[in-house]
Design a protein around this motif. Structure first.
Motif, PDB file in Angstrom:
ATOM      1  N   ASP A  54       3.469 -14.665 -48.386  1.00 41.62           N
ATOM      2  CA  ASP A  54       2.861 -14.562 -49.704  1.00 41.62           C
ATOM      3  C   ASP A  54       2.457 -13.136 -50.066  1.00 41.62           C
ATOM      4  O   ASP A  54       2.234 -12.828 -51.239  1.00 41.62           O
ATOM      5  CB  ASP A  54       1.621 -15.474 -49.788  1.00 41.62           C
ATOM      6  CG  ASP A  54       0.635 -15.215 -48.666  1.00 41.62           C
ATOM      7  OD1 ASP A  54       1.071 -15.210 -47.504  1.00 41.62           O
ATOM      8  OD2 ASP A  54      -0.559 -15.017 -48.942  1.00 41.62           O
ATOM      9  N   LEU A 106      12.210 -10.140 -51.528  1.00 36.65           N
ATOM     10  CA  LEU A 106      12.545 -11.559 -51.432  1.00 36.65           C
ATOM     11  C   LEU A 106      13.654 -11.982 -52.387  1.00 36.65           C
ATOM     12  O   LEU A 106      14.091 -13.129 -52.342  1.00 36.65           O
ATOM     13  CB  LEU A 106      11.284 -12.399 -51.701  1.00 36.65           C
ATOM     14  CG  LEU A 106      10.114 -12.163 -50.739  1.00 36.65           C
ATOM     15  CD1 LEU A 106       8.906 -12.980 -51.164  1.00 36.65           C
ATOM     16  CD2 LEU A 106      10.508 -12.498 -49.316  1.00 36.65           C
ATOM     17  N   ARG A 107      14.086 -11.078 -53.260  1.00 36.79           N
ATOM     18  CA  ARG A 107      15.114 -11.484 -54.216  1.00 36.79           C
ATOM     19  C   ARG A 107      16.470 -11.656 -53.527  1.00 36.79           C
ATOM     20  O   ARG A 107      16.699 -11.148 -52.430  1.00 36.79           O
ATOM     21  CB  ARG A 107      15.217 -10.458 -55.346  1.00 36.79           C
ATOM     22  CG  ARG A 107      15.888  -9.153 -54.966  1.00 36.79           C
ATOM     23  CD  ARG A 107      16.374  -8.446 -56.214  1.00 36.79           C
ATOM     24  NE  ARG A 107      16.921  -7.125 -55.947  1.00 36.79           N
ATOM     25  CZ  ARG A 107      18.150  -6.899 -55.502  1.00 36.79           C
ATOM     26  NH1 ARG A 107      18.933  -7.902 -55.186  1.00 36.79           N
ATOM     27  NH2 ARG A 107      18.581  -5.657 -55.332  1.00 36.79           N
ATOM     28  N   ASP A 123       5.546  -7.459 -42.963  1.00 37.15           N
ATOM     29  CA  ASP A 123       4.495  -7.353 -43.971  1.00 37.15           C
ATOM     30  C   ASP A 123       3.695  -6.057 -43.835  1.00 37.15           C
ATOM     31  O   ASP A 123       3.011  -5.633 -44.774  1.00 37.15           O
ATOM     32  CB  ASP A 123       3.545  -8.561 -43.898  1.00 37.15           C
ATOM     33  CG  ASP A 123       3.133  -8.878 -42.473  1.00 37.15           C
ATOM     34  OD1 ASP A 123       2.101  -8.381 -42.029  1.00 37.15           O
ATOM     35  OD2 ASP A 123       3.882  -9.615 -41.801  1.00 37.15           O
ATOM     36  N   LYS A 183       4.378  -4.961 -48.057  1.00 36.10           N
ATOM     37  CA  LYS A 183       3.381  -5.600 -48.909  1.00 36.10           C
ATOM     38  C   LYS A 183       3.639  -5.300 -50.379  1.00 36.10           C
ATOM     39  O   LYS A 183       4.269  -4.306 -50.724  1.00 36.10           O
ATOM     40  CB  LYS A 183       1.979  -5.120 -48.524  1.00 36.10           C
ATOM     41  CG  LYS A 183       1.472  -5.692 -47.216  1.00 36.10           C
ATOM     42  CD  LYS A 183       0.056  -5.227 -46.939  1.00 36.10           C
ATOM     43  CE  LYS A 183      -0.457  -5.804 -45.628  1.00 36.10           C
ATOM     44  NZ  LYS A 183      -1.814  -5.305 -45.314  1.00 36.10           N
ATOM     45  N   LYS A 184       3.117  -6.176 -51.225  1.00 34.46           N
ATOM     46  CA  LYS A 184       3.286  -6.012 -52.658  1.00 34.46           C
ATOM     47  C   LYS A 184       2.739  -4.665 -53.120  1.00 34.46           C
ATOM     48  O   LYS A 184       1.675  -4.230 -52.673  1.00 34.46           O
ATOM     49  CB  LYS A 184       2.558  -7.136 -53.403  1.00 34.46           C
ATOM     50  CG  LYS A 184       3.154  -8.512 -53.184  1.00 34.46           C
ATOM     51  CD  LYS A 184       2.328  -9.585 -53.887  1.00 34.46           C
ATOM     52  CE  LYS A 184       2.920 -10.971 -53.632  1.00 34.46           C
ATOM     53  NZ  LYS A 184       2.095 -12.033 -54.220  1.00 34.46           N
ATOM     54  N   ARG A 191      15.922 -17.819 -45.809  1.00 30.40           N
ATOM     55  CA  ARG A 191      14.594 -17.909 -45.191  1.00 30.40           C
ATOM     56  C   ARG A 191      14.580 -19.100 -44.244  1.00 30.40           C
ATOM     57  O   ARG A 191      14.973 -20.209 -44.621  1.00 30.40           O
ATOM     58  CB  ARG A 191      13.502 -18.071 -46.252  1.00 30.40           C
ATOM     59  CG  ARG A 191      13.440 -16.906 -47.208  1.00 30.40           C
ATOM     60  CD  ARG A 191      12.472 -17.166 -48.329  1.00 30.40           C
ATOM     61  NE  ARG A 191      12.760 -16.300 -49.476  1.00 30.40           N
ATOM     62  CZ  ARG A 191      12.127 -16.353 -50.631  1.00 30.40           C
ATOM     63  NH1 ARG A 191      11.164 -17.240 -50.805  1.00 30.40           N
ATOM     64  NH2 ARG A 191      12.447 -15.531 -51.606  1.00 30.40           N
ATOM     65  N   ASP A 216       6.439  -8.029 -51.009  1.00 28.77           N
ATOM     66  CA  ASP A 216       6.859  -7.586 -52.327  1.00 28.77           C
ATOM     67  C   ASP A 216       8.028  -8.444 -52.815  1.00 28.77           C
ATOM     68  O   ASP A 216       8.946  -8.778 -52.049  1.00 28.77           O
ATOM     69  CB  ASP A 216       7.275  -6.112 -52.265  1.00 28.77           C
ATOM     70  CG  ASP A 216       7.387  -5.492 -53.642  1.00 28.77           C
ATOM     71  OD1 ASP A 216       6.419  -4.870 -54.085  1.00 28.77           O
ATOM     72  OD2 ASP A 216       8.447  -5.639 -54.265  1.00 28.77           O
ATOM     73  N   SER A 217       7.992  -8.794 -54.102  1.00 33.72           N
ATOM     74  CA  SER A 217       9.033  -9.668 -54.659  1.00 33.72           C
ATOM     75  C   SER A 217      10.417  -9.043 -54.581  1.00 33.72           C
ATOM     76  O   SER A 217      11.425  -9.759 -54.508  1.00 33.72           O
ATOM     77  CB  SER A 217       8.699 -10.004 -56.114  1.00 33.72           C
ATOM     78  OG  SER A 217       8.568  -8.799 -56.883  1.00 33.72           O
ATOM     79  N   ALA A 218      10.483  -7.700 -54.568  1.00 35.25           N
ATOM     80  CA  ALA A 218      11.788  -7.040 -54.485  1.00 35.25           C
ATOM     81  C   ALA A 218      12.469  -7.307 -53.144  1.00 35.25           C
ATOM     82  O   ALA A 218      13.695  -7.322 -53.062  1.00 35.25           O
ATOM     83  CB  ALA A 218      11.617  -5.533 -54.695  1.00 35.25           C
ATOM     84  N   ASP A 257       0.781  -2.712 -55.572  1.00 36.10           N
ATOM     85  CA  ASP A 257      -0.237  -3.093 -56.547  1.00 36.10           C
ATOM     86  C   ASP A 257      -0.650  -1.951 -57.468  1.00 36.10           C
ATOM     87  O   ASP A 257      -1.633  -2.055 -58.201  1.00 36.10           O
ATOM     88  CB  ASP A 257      -1.484  -3.636 -55.831  1.00 36.10           C
ATOM     89  CG  ASP A 257      -1.992  -2.681 -54.767  1.00 36.10           C
ATOM     90  OD1 ASP A 257      -1.480  -1.544 -54.682  1.00 36.10           O
ATOM     91  OD2 ASP A 257      -2.899  -3.059 -54.014  1.00 36.10           O
TER      92      ASP A 257
END
Length: 547
Positions: A295, A302-303, A251, A255-256, A310, A298-300, A258
């Motif tokens: 949480d 986790l795809r 993380d 991180k996402k 996981r 970044d969503s990229a 933004d």
């Protein structure tokens, strides 16, 4: 340190000895003494090539040897056919000694400057250049010596990962079915549950190179350095495939995004995404990452196609805690029932259990005991859970308030069967907070335990001490969540006033319970005054006599 100092002294002594030997060799007179007759013969037959005169001797040098004769024996007429050189021995010695002195002083000054950090590589080399050198070093794999047998209480996690281990050992078996190896495995769980050890155990079981990096190591202050580091890591792993890359605390770099500017972190994340996309099915490299904040990723990342799998590593259950404790107690002389210790360590992670066993062992050593006992665990549990705090100096009146406060808490905790084994008078907390799903009556029982000390003091003294703040804050927080988040009010969308009504109801129910147990409170107070501690078993025994 002692060895290095001895070596340095020996080096200086050797250097001094060499200087003495050189001086001796240079200044020693090697000429053979001859008689006047021999000297006259040599001068007459012209075998002497040169003549050197000193204050005491005349030196006659031939092709093979150097001879000397006292200056008083030679007359000037005998040397009329030779050019006589005057030997200034004192000047040569003086010059040589002066040179040695300068070199010695220079060496000592240089050493002094280094010792006092006036002259050092840190001052000569800029920090930027040094940083770039550090990160330009080649990335090397680590040989993992951690096995699954070294880790207790992860049977479910092990089952999840055994398929990956088997794939790395027998890739042809899976390829014949058209299956591909997961490109990434994300270990998710709170700190201290053993995510890093699990990754090392996977590498050991698969028998492949293990490349470890923390997410923070990619975050550089220079643009491009983090991305370069990621590329070097994946290149090294591919060149030594099959292999495992482990990124701890991903993380920090994943991180996402933004939209706010952070060019270096985003460039590093983009490089990581690109490298994971660039895996060929036959590359034989798998990425394992660990985080306790899924949480924020970044969503990229986790795809599907990046972190395909996981694995959630939760806090150990009672059975798993017992298994972990058994591992840590194997080399510790003990007389302990691990199930009893497992019962008293609700909320502990693997790292905390390791620290608990170590603290109990150290306490046994300090007390000169031959074995670790359950009593040692009771004494150090709070130190591991909450940290060691300096005990307050209480007046006699303050102590009586605290005795009543703690007596009420321990009675409520025992009555509602909350997880604890022993209470110390100095305890600030009796049972650890937990995030596990709890039923409404379990939450209410915990609030009553937190309010019990305040209620008992108000019954006996009509007031309570400021030390109740910590318990009161936790009680308010639980009530807030019950009403606002858990929907445990009169309706799922309860009004704000219900928090006050719930707190008031729980307070009154606690008061009614304690008023009916005055004999038990007096008993517990007497034990705390005498021993300053009491076990759950002692309180339960007294409660059974009354109820």
């Amino acid at each position: 340190m002692v060895g290095s100092k001895t070596n340095r002294v020996a080096l200086y002594a050797s250097a001094f000895l060499v200087v003495i030997l050189v001086l001796f060799a240079m200044l020693r007179d090697n000429a053979d003494a001859i008689s006047l007759k021999d000297a006259t013969a040599m001068l007459q037959d012209r075998s002497v090539k040169s003549v050197v005169a000193s204050e005491d001797f005349i030196y006659l040098k031939t092709d093979k040897e150097v001879y000397k004769i006292a200056s008083s024996q030679i007359s000037a007429d005998m040397l009329s056919d030779y050019r006589v050189k005057v030997k200034s021995a004192s000047n040569v010695v003086a010059y040589f000694l002066f040179l040695v002195l300068i070199l010695g002083i220079g060496t000592l000054v240089f050493k002094w400057l280094q010792k006092n950090k006036i002259l050092s590589t840190d001052n000569i080399t800029s920090s930027r250049f040094k940083s770039s050198l550090e990160h330009s070093q080649p990335i090397e794999s680590i040989k993992s010596d951690v096995t699954f047998n070294d880790i207790g209480g992860i049977s479910d996690v092990k089952m999840e990962l055994e398929e990956i281990i088997d794939f790395m050992k027998k890739p042809k078996r899976y390829k014949s079915f058209g299956a591909r190896m997961p490109r990434g495995v994300l270990l998710v769980g709170p700190p201290g549950v053993g995510k890093t050890m699990i990754a090392k155990a996977v590498a050991n079981a698969a028998g492949v190179p293990f490349y470890y990096q923390s997410g923070a190591s990619f975050v550089q202050i220079y643009v491009g350095m983090g991305a370069k580091r990621v590329h070097e890591l994946f290149s090294a792993a591919k060149n030594n495939s099959p292999s495992i890359i482990f990124i701890d605390e991903i993380d920090a770099v994943g991180k996402k995004r933004d939209g706010q500017r952070n060019d270096e972190r985003e460039a590093t994340l983009n490089q990581l995404l690109t490298e994971m996309d660039g895996f060929e099915n036959s590359s034989g490299v798998i990425v394992i990452a660990a985080t306790n904040k899924i949480d924020v990723l970044d969503s990229a990342l986790l795809r599907a196609g990046r972190f395909d799998r996981r694995v959630f590593v939760e806090l150990p259950t009672k059975r798993e805690r017992a298994s972990i404790l058994t591992k840590y107690l194997e080399k510790v002389p003990n007389e302990v029932d691990v199930n009893s210790v497992a019962n008293m360590t609700v909320g502990f992670n693997g790292a905390s259990l390791a620290a608990l066993v170590n603290e109990a062992s150290l306490l046994a050593i300090r007390q000169h005991d031959f074995q670790v006992t359950i009593e040692h665990f009771h004494q150090v549990k709070d130190k591991v859970m909450f940290g060691k705090k300096k005990l307050q100096m209480l007046s006699e009146e303050q102590k009586q308030y605290r005795v009543t406060y703690q007596a009420a808490k321990v009675i409520c905790a025992t009555y509602f069967d909350l997880p604890f084994e022993k209470l110390l008078l100095s305890n600030e907390k009796l049972t650890p907070a937990t995030d596990e799903p709890l039923i409404k009556h379990e939450l209410e029982s915990r609030v009553k335990m937190l309010l019990a000390g305040i209620v008992a003091c108000n019954i006996k003294y009509s007031e309570h001490a400021s030390s109740a703040k910590g318990d009161l804050d936790e009680a308010k927080e639980i009530v807030e969540r019950m009403i606002s988040e858990y929907g445990m009010g009169s309706s799922l969308m309860a009004s704000e006033s219900e928090k006050e009504l719930l707190m008031k109801r729980l307070y009154e129910e606690t008061r009614n319970l304690l008023e009916s147990m005055q004999d038990v409170i007096k008993y517990v107070e007497s034990v705390l005054n005498e021993r300053e501690s009491i076990t759950k078993a002692d309180v339960k025994k007294k409660l059974n006599e009354v109820l």
